[in-house]
Structures are given as structure tokens and as C-alpha cells.
Design a protein around this motif. Structure first.
Motif, PDB file in Angstrom:
ATOM      1  N   ARG A   1     -10.908 -56.215  29.491  1.00 30.36           N
ATOM      2  CA  ARG A   1     -10.833 -54.947  30.237  1.00 30.36           C
ATOM      3  C   ARG A   1      -9.450 -54.323  30.097  1.00 30.36           C
ATOM      4  NH1 ARG A   1     -15.128 -53.819  33.254  1.00 30.36           N
ATOM      5  NH2 ARG A   1     -16.568 -55.505  33.837  1.00 30.36           N
ATOM      6  N   HIS A   2      -8.419 -55.164  30.190  1.00 31.46           N
ATOM      7  CA  HIS A   2      -7.058 -54.651  30.048  1.00 31.46           C
ATOM      8  C   HIS A   2      -6.839 -54.117  28.632  1.00 31.46           C
ATOM      9  CE1 HIS A   2      -2.770 -54.200  30.581  1.00 31.46           C
ATOM     10  NE2 HIS A   2      -2.575 -54.930  29.489  1.00 31.46           N
ATOM     11  N   ALA A   3      -7.341 -54.823  27.637  1.00 28.22           N
ATOM     12  CA  ALA A   3      -7.172 -54.393  26.246  1.00 28.22           C
ATOM     13  C   ALA A   3      -7.831 -53.031  26.024  1.00 28.22           C
ATOM     14  CB  ALA A   3      -7.773 -55.442  25.304  1.00 28.22           C
ATOM     15  N   PHE A   4      -9.056 -52.865  26.519  1.00 21.42           N
ATOM     16  CA  PHE A   4      -9.758 -51.588  26.358  1.00 21.42           C
ATOM     17  C   PHE A   4      -9.057 -50.476  27.129  1.00 21.42           C
ATOM     18  CE2 PHE A   4     -13.847 -54.214  25.720  1.00 21.42           C
ATOM     19  CZ  PHE A   4     -13.588 -54.325  24.369  1.00 21.42           C
ATOM     20  N   TRP A   5      -8.580 -50.804  28.326  1.00 20.35           N
ATOM     21  CA  TRP A   5      -7.863 -49.808  29.136  1.00 20.35           C
ATOM     22  C   TRP A   5      -6.587 -49.374  28.430  1.00 20.35           C
ATOM     23  CZ3 TRP A   5      -2.969 -50.015  31.330  1.00 20.35           C
ATOM     24  CH2 TRP A   5      -2.652 -48.985  32.218  1.00 20.35           C
ATOM     25  N   LEU A   6      -5.848 -50.336  27.879  1.00 22.51           N
ATOM     26  CA  LEU A   6      -4.589 -50.037  27.200  1.00 22.51           C
ATOM     27  C   LEU A   6      -4.837 -49.161  25.975  1.00 22.51           C
ATOM     28  CD1 LEU A   6      -1.611 -50.756  27.636  1.00 22.51           C
ATOM     29  CD2 LEU A   6      -1.911 -52.634  26.017  1.00 22.51           C
ATOM     30  N   ALA A   7      -5.891 -49.461  25.218  1.00 21.90           N
ATOM     31  CA  ALA A   7      -6.221 -48.656  24.041  1.00 21.90           C
ATOM     32  C   ALA A   7      -6.579 -47.225  24.452  1.00 21.90           C
ATOM     33  CB  ALA A   7      -7.380 -49.295  23.290  1.00 21.90           C
ATOM     34  N   LYS A   8      -7.261 -47.101  25.583  1.00 28.96           N
ATOM     35  CA  LYS A   8      -7.632 -45.775  26.077  1.00 28.96           C
ATOM     36  C   LYS A   8      -6.398 -44.989  26.497  1.00 28.96           C
ATOM     37  CE  LYS A   8     -10.805 -43.522  29.302  1.00 28.96           C
ATOM     38  NZ  LYS A   8     -11.817 -43.745  30.381  1.00 28.96           N
ATOM     39  N   GLN A   9      -5.443 -45.676  27.134  1.00 27.64           N
ATOM     40  CA  GLN A   9      -4.208 -45.008  27.556  1.00 27.64           C
ATOM     41  C   GLN A   9      -3.420 -44.501  26.356  1.00 27.64           C
ATOM     42  OE1 GLN A   9      -3.771 -44.370  30.832  1.00 27.64           O
ATOM     43  NE2 GLN A   9      -5.762 -45.432  30.932  1.00 27.64           N
TER      44      GLN A   9
END
Length: 230
Positions: A61-69
Motif C-alpha cells: 500500500r505504501h509503495a503504491f501510494w508513494l508511486a501515486k504521489q
């Protein structure tokens, strides 16, 4: 007298019954405690693995969130976000995770052990086939992933060992040993033996001389001269 004996027997029987009852009670209590401990261990194990699954899901979840940011923010805003959290330089491995597993949801990969997720993402080119095959699985488990990784391994091509004539002595020195020469006509062995018999030289001396002559010929210091007809 009879009455006293009967009373003694009855008393003894009562003591045995009480002892038996205490033993049974202790046994039942020990069994209940053992069952309770077994249930507790089972619950603890389950909770432990659930926590591990939660950790994997949180990482994803953090990885996907970071990529989105990174995608939606300006470069300056994104760098500020990382700087404020003390994450500058640490985000790269998570972006690799997001890129490698972009076709999956965090829940689908929750049963994979965290270090395996990192390993696959860090080597996404090498394990592209493994990651793609995960899409075909109904349940993605650690065991299934390990099995796919094993299948993906290609056996190393064994390089043929370079032939060597050198052997070691016990004191650390070395010597050369020519392997056996197998010939149908046995020309080399016959010629060498004849030279040894006629000239009284050792095989080592003759071979050394032959090698020196061949080297001289290769270096141009020796040439064949044809005899001119008279």
C-alpha cells in the motif's frame, strides 16, 4: 474385633477413593491446561502470521501510494515530501515494488513474505516471468511463489576446466606431468623409447628438448631446410 477390622477396611477404602478422585481431578486439570496452552499457541501462531501478512500488505500500500504521489505532485513537492519524512533515497525500493506489482492489489499479495516481495521487485527483469505467472494463480501464497522461483532458475553452464599439466608437491613446489598419450599406432611412445635406449637419455630430457625445438620453430628461430638435389 470384627467391627474394628471392618472400620479399618472402610477407612482404607475411603482414602483410596479420595486419592483416586484427587488423581483424576489433577489429571483433568492438567489436560485442560494443556488444551488451553495448545489453543493459545495456535492463536498466537495465527496472529503472528496475520501480522506478517499485514506487514506485506502495508508495504505494498505504501509503495503504491508513494508511486501515486510521485505521479501527481511536482518534482519539488515530491522531494519536499521525502525530505520532511527523512525518506530521501529510501523511496527507490518502494517505487520498484510499485512498478513490479502494479497489476496486483495489496490483498492479493498479502500471503507473500516481505523479503520475497523486496527480492522480486529488486530483480524484476530476472523474475518477470515469475511475476507474470502470479496472475494465473487463484491464491498467491509464499509456497507458490517459491515454487515458481525454483522453476525459473536456469542451470548454470559448467565451463570446461582448462587442462593443466601442473601438480603440487607436499612442500608447496610444483612439477609438470604430461597426461598419458593414447595412439593407435603408438608412434610417440615407440619413438621416445627408442631415443631413450639409443641415446641413454631420460624421457624428461627428450621431451624438454622437443618442446624447446618446437618453441624455437614457432618464434622463427628454427626453420626446415630442404635438401637440394645433386
Amino acid at each position: 474385633m470384627t467391627t474394628q477390622v471392618k472400620s479399618a477396611i472402610a477407612a482404607q477404602g475411603s482414602e483410596q477413593a479420595i486419592a483416586q478422585s484427587d488423581f483424576e481431578q489433577q489429571y483433568l486439570e492438567e489436560q485442560a491446561e494443556e488444551q488451553a496452552n495448545a489453543v493459545k499457541r495456535l492463536i498466537d501462531d495465527s496472529i503472528s502470521f496475520e501480522m506478517l501478512a499485514d506487514a506485506t500488505e502495508t508495504i505494498l500500500r505504501h509503495a503504491f501510494w508513494l508511486a501515486k504521489q510521485k505521479q501527481k505532485r511536482s518534482l519539488r513537492e515530491y522531494r519536499k515530501l521525502l525530505g520532511d519524512q527523512g525518506w530521501k533515497g529510501e523511496e527507490k525500493r518502494y517505487l520498484k515494488i510499485a512498478a513490479a506489482f502494479q497489476k496486483f492489489s495489496p490483498q492479493e499479495l498479502a500471503q507473500i513474505e516481505p523479503s520475497t516481495v523486496y527480492h522480486l521487485a529488486e530483480n524484476s527483469k530476472k523474475y518477470k516471468q515469475v511475476i507474470d505467472r502470479l496472475l494465473d494463480l487463484t491464491a498467491i501464497t509464499q509456497e507458490a511463489v517459491r515454487s515458481l522461483i525454483r522453476e525459473n532458475r536456469t542451470p548454470r553452464e559448467l565451463k570446461p576446466e582448462k587442462p593443466s599439466i601442473w601438480r603440487r608437491t607436499k612442500n608447496g613446489g610444483r612439477y609438470c606431468q604430461i597426461p598419458p598419450i593414447h595412439e593407435t599406432e603408438e608412434r610417440t611412445g615407440t619413438t621416445l623409447q627408442k631415443m631413450m635406449d639409443e641415446e641413454g637419455l631420460s624421457a624428461q630430457n627428450i621431451v624438454a628438448e622437443a618442446v624447446a625445438l618446437r618453441q624455437a620453430y614457432k618464434e622463427g628461430r628454427l626453420a626446415f631446410v630442404e635438401k637440394k638435389a645433386i
